[in-house]
Design an enzyme around this catalytic site. Structure first.
Site, short mmCIF file in Angstrom:
data_model
loop_
_atom_site.label_atom_id
_atom_site.label_comp_id
_atom_site.label_asym_id
_atom_site.label_seq_id
_atom_site.Cartn_x
_atom_site.Cartn_y
_atom_site.Cartn_z
N TYR A 2 -7.86 4.40 8.91
CA TYR A 2 -8.61 5.27 8.01
C TYR A 2 -10.03 5.89 8.72
CZ TYR A 2 -5.83 4.90 3.93
OH TYR A 2 -4.50 4.95 2.93
N LYS A 59 -1.71 -8.45 8.09
CA LYS A 59 -0.38 -8.63 8.77
C LYS A 59 -0.61 -9.25 10.08
CE LYS A 59 3.91 -7.73 9.09
NZ LYS A 59 4.77 -8.06 8.33
N ASP A 96 3.35 -8.33 3.54
CA ASP A 96 4.66 -7.88 3.04
C ASP A 96 4.94 -9.05 1.98
OD1 ASP A 96 4.56 -9.32 5.40
OD2 ASP A 96 6.67 -9.10 5.78
N ASP A 99 -4.86 0.27 0.01
CA ASP A 99 -4.11 1.38 -0.32
C ASP A 99 -2.90 1.33 -1.13
OD1 ASP A 99 -3.87 4.06 -1.16
OD2 ASP A 99 -3.84 4.83 0.79
#
Ligand code: NAP
Length: 590
Positions: A160, A227, A281, A305
Site C-alpha cells: 500500500y 505469510k 490463509d 484489509d
C-alpha cells in the site's frame, strides 16, 4: 487565527500526561467532521445518542463539547475549494480525539483520497477495527457471538506504500533491468512491478499498540498474522520483529505461545498476554472454525484489509463495523462505509458504523459506562425488530424505521431500565467460562489442541508433549505404576539420585516394568525405578528443527525422544506420531 473552526466554550482539551496516558477532563472538547452524502443524517442521529448516553451514565457530571472540523465538500465550500484545510489538520492534532463521517473522494484535482491524506498527514499508522456480534444483527454464522476480536492493521507500509512501476514505463524498464542484470532475478516481460516495504520501525510501533491494548483491556492473546512461510524477509520479518518488541518492552506482561505449552503446560499465568502467530490463509479458516481462539490481531496492511472485512462479514457487520485510525496520541474514529450519495438527506440509512465508532471513542477515553449503555440499548432495539432499511431486508417481520427514529428508539431504551451491572457480569462470566474451557483443552490434550488451533510448529519444543512426569530414581516401581495408571501415561522420566548421578537421566516405560520387574518375578514394591529404567536417555535439544529430529528418528530407528533444555533437563517428549500429525496438517516443516 482559525477562520472557521471554533472550540466551544466550557470545554477543556484532552492532553497527554507525563506517563504517556490520555488525561481526559470531565468536559472534554472532541472534534467531529460531519461527512458528505449520508454523513449529516447519521451524524445528527449519533450525536443525540452519544450525548444522551453520557448524560445518563454520569448524571450530568460529564459532557462532551463538540467542535466542528471541516473536511470534504463542506470544507471546500468554506475554504475556497480546499477539501482538507490546514486549520482542520491543526485541530485534529491539537484536540487528539475526533470522529468523522464518510467523505467523498474528489474526482480529479490530484487527490488520491481524503482518507489516505488524513492518515499520511497525521501519521495515523494503526487502523483499529473491533469486530463483535450484537444480538439480533443478521449473521451467516451459527454462533456469531463467539467472534470478538480487535484488529490492528498497519496503515503506512506494505504494497500500500504506493511504490509501483507501470508496465512499459521508463522507470519500470529501469528497475526491471536492475533486478535482472544486477540481482539475477527472472520474471515475465512487461510485468508491472510493486515494492513491499516492511520495516522494524513500522512493525514494532503497530505491534506495541496492539499489545498495549491487550494488556489494558485484559485480553488473552495477541496474534501476529503473516505469510512469512513464503515472504520471509517482509511478512516473516514482521513476525520476528513482533515477537522481538514483546520481549524487549513487555517481558513481564507477555509470554509466547511456545512458553504457554512448554513452560506452563497450557495454563495461562494470570494476567499474562500470550503472543502467538498464524499464517494468513490458515487465519481465515480459523476465524470461521475457532473464533474464540483470537482476541487481538496485529497484521500488515494488505492482510488487515482482507481480514477486517471478512471478519466483519461473519457477524453481519460490514454495514455497522466501526473503526479508528491512530498515531501514538492522535485518534480519528470513523464510519467505515462510504457516503452512499443516493441516500443522502433521506434520513434512511443505518447509523450503526458511526454509532459504534463513537462507542469505541468513549471506551478509548475511559468512559466505558456510556459505551456499554449504547451497546445494550442497541441490542434491545434490534432484538425488538426495529431496524433501518438495510437490516429490514434480511430480518423477517422487522419494522423499518428512519435513521432519526432508530436513534429515538435507542434513546428511549437508554432512558428506561438497563441493568448494566447484570449485562457486564453475564458477559464477564461467559468470557471466563470460555477461557477455562480452552485452558482445559490445552492442558488435557496439548498437542491436538495446538494443531487444531493452527499453530505451525518449527522446533521440537513447539511440538513436544510437555506433560512429562519426572520421578526420583528412589521411587518404588509400585508407586510409579499407580501414578502411570492414574495419569494414563505409558512412561516416566527417572531423575538420577545422589548415588547414581553419573548414570544420568533415564526413562521407565510400561514395557520396562513387564520385562525387568514382572517377568523376573520381583515385587514392584521392592524395586526402585532407577533399577528398572533404561539409560541413557535418548534426548534431543529443544531448539532442534523438526526435520533434523525426523531424520534422527529414521536413521537411529527410534520412535520417541525426550526433549531437553539447554541445561540438559528433560522438558517434554516427542514421538514419530507427533511429527506425522504435524506434517499431515501443515505440510513439510521449513
Ligand atoms: P458506500 O458509500 O459505502 O455505499 C455502497 C452501498 O453500501 C450503499 O449503496 C448501500 O447499499 C450500503 N451502505 C453504505 N453505507 C450504508 C449505511 N450507513 N446504511 C445502510 N447501507 C449503507 O460505497 P461507494 O458507493 O462505493 O462510495 C461512495 C463514495 O464514498 C465514494 O466517493 C467513495 O470514495 C466514498 N467512500 C468514503 C469512505 C470514507 O470516507 N471512509 C469509505 C468508502 C467510500 P445498498 O444500495 O445496497 O442499500
Amino acid at each position: 487565527m482559525p477562520q472557521h473552526i471554533h472550540y466551544p466554550e466550557g470545554g477543556e482539551k484532552i492532553t497527554v500526561g507525563s506517563d504517556g496516558r490520555l488525561q481526559v477532563p470531565d468536559h472534554p472538547i472532541i472534534g467531529f467532521v460531519e461527512g458528505d452524502g449520508i454523513g449529516p443524517d447519521i451524524n445528527r442521529a449519533c450525536m443525540r445518542i452519544w450525548d444522551q448516553a453520557v448524560e445518563r451514565a454520569y448524571g450530568g457530571r460529564r459532557k462532551i463539547h463538540w467542535a466542528e472540523l471541516f473536511m470534504g465538500e463542506k470544507a471546500a465550500g468554506l475554504f475556497d475549494g480546499n477539501y482538507f484545510p490546514d486549520e482542520t489538520k491543526a485541530a485534529l492534532k491539537d484536540l487528539l480525539i475526533s470522529i468523522k463521517g464518510p467523505l467523498t473522494t474528489p474526482v480529479g484535482g490530484g487527490f488520491r483520497s481524503l482518507n489516505v491524506s488524513l492518515r499520511q498527514e497525521l501519521d495515523l499508522y494503526a487502523c483499529v477495527r473491533p469486530v463483535r456480534h450484537y444480538a439480533g444483527v443478521p449473521s451467516p454464522l451459527k454462533r456469531p457471538e463467539e467472534v470478538d476480536v480487535v484488529i490492528f492493521r498497519e496503515n503506512t507500509e506494505d504494497v500500500y506504500a504506493g511504490i509501483e512501476y507501470q508496465s512499459g514505463s521508463a522507470e519500470n524498464q529501469k528497475i526491471a533491468r536492475f533486478l535482472r542484470e544486477e540481482m539475477g532475478e527472472s520474471f515475465f516481460d512487461e510485468a508491472g512491478i510493486g515494492v513491499k516495504p516492511i520495516s522494524p520501525f513500522g512493525t514494532k510501533r503497530l505491534v506495541r499498540k496492539a499489545i498495549e491494548y491487550a494488556i489494558e483491556h485484559d485480553r488473552e492473546s495477541v496474534t501476529l498474522v503473516h505469510k512469512g512461510n513464503i515472504m520471509k524477509f517482509t511478512e516473516g520479518a514482521f513476525r520476528t520483529w513482533g515477537y522481538e518488541i514483546a520481549r524487549e518492552e513487555f517481558a513481564d506482561q507477555t509470554i509466547t505461545e511456545e512458553e504457554l505449552y512448554a513452560t506452563y503446560g497450557g495454563k495461562r499465568p494470570e494476567g499474562k498476554v500470550v503472543i502467538k502467530d498464524r499464517i494468513a490463509d490458515i487465519m481465515f479458516q480459523l476465524m470461521l472454525l475457532r473464533p474464540t481462539e483470537f482476541d487481538v490481531i496485529a497484521t500488515m496492511n494488505l492482510n488487515g484489509d482482507y481480514l477486517s472485512d471478512a471478519i466483519a462479514a461473519e457477524v453481519g457487520g460490514v454495514g455497522i463495523a466501526p473503526g479508528a485510525n491512530m498515531s501514538d496520541n492522535v485518534a480519528v474514529f470513523e464510519a467505515t462505509h462510504g457516503t452512499a450519495p443516493k441516500y443522502a438527506n433521506q434520513d434512511k440509512v443505518n447509523p450503526g458504523s458511526l454509532l459504534f465508532s463513537g462507542v469505541m471513542l468513549l471506551e478509548h477515553i475511559g468512559w466505558s459506562e456510556a459505551a456499554d449503555l449504547i451497546a445494550a440499548a442497541y441490542e434491545k432495539v434490534v432484538a425488538a425488530g426495529i431496524v433501518t432499511y438495510d437490516f429490514a431486508r434480511s430480518l423477517e417481520g422487522a419494522t423499518e424505521v428512519k435513521t432519526s427514529q432508530f436513534a429515538d428508539a435507542i434513546i428511549d431504551q437508554m432512558c428506561g431500565t438497563i441493568d448494566l451491572e447484570r449485562i457486564r457480569r453475564e458477559r464477564d462470566e461467559a468470557i471466563e467460562a470460555e477461557r477455562q474451557a480452552r485452558e482445559q483443552r490445552r492442558v488435557v490434550a496439548p498437542l491436538e489442541e495446538m494443531i487444531a488451533s493452527g499453530r505451525v510448529p518449527h522446533t521440537v519444543a513447539d511440538l513436544m508433549n510437555p506433560n512429562l512426569v519426572t520421578l526420583s530414581g528412589d521411587t518404588s516401581v509400585e508407586d510409579a505404576m499407580h501414578l502411570m495408571r492414574e495419569r494414563r501415561i505409558s512412561s516416566v522420566v527417572v531423575q538420577p539420585t545422589a548415588d547414581d548421578e553419573e548414570q544420568g537421566w533415564g526413562i521407565m516405560t510400561q514395557r520396562d516394568v513387564i520385562s525387568r520387574v514382572v517377568s523376573a518375578t520381583k515385587q514392584p514394591s521392592q524395586v526402585r525405578i532407577a533399577e528398572a529404567a533404561t539409560r541413557p536417555l535418548i534426548t534431543v535439544a529443544e531448539d532442534t528443527s523438526l526435520l533434523d529430529c525426523a531424520e534422527r528418528m529414521g536413521s537411529d530407528n527410534i520412535r520417541r525422544m525426550v526433549v531437553v533444555d539447554t541445561q540438559g533437563r528433560p522438558i517434554g517428549i516427542i514421538s514419530d506420531t507427533d511429527i506425522f500429525a504435524s506434517v499431515e496438517q501443515f505440510g513439510l516443516p521449513e
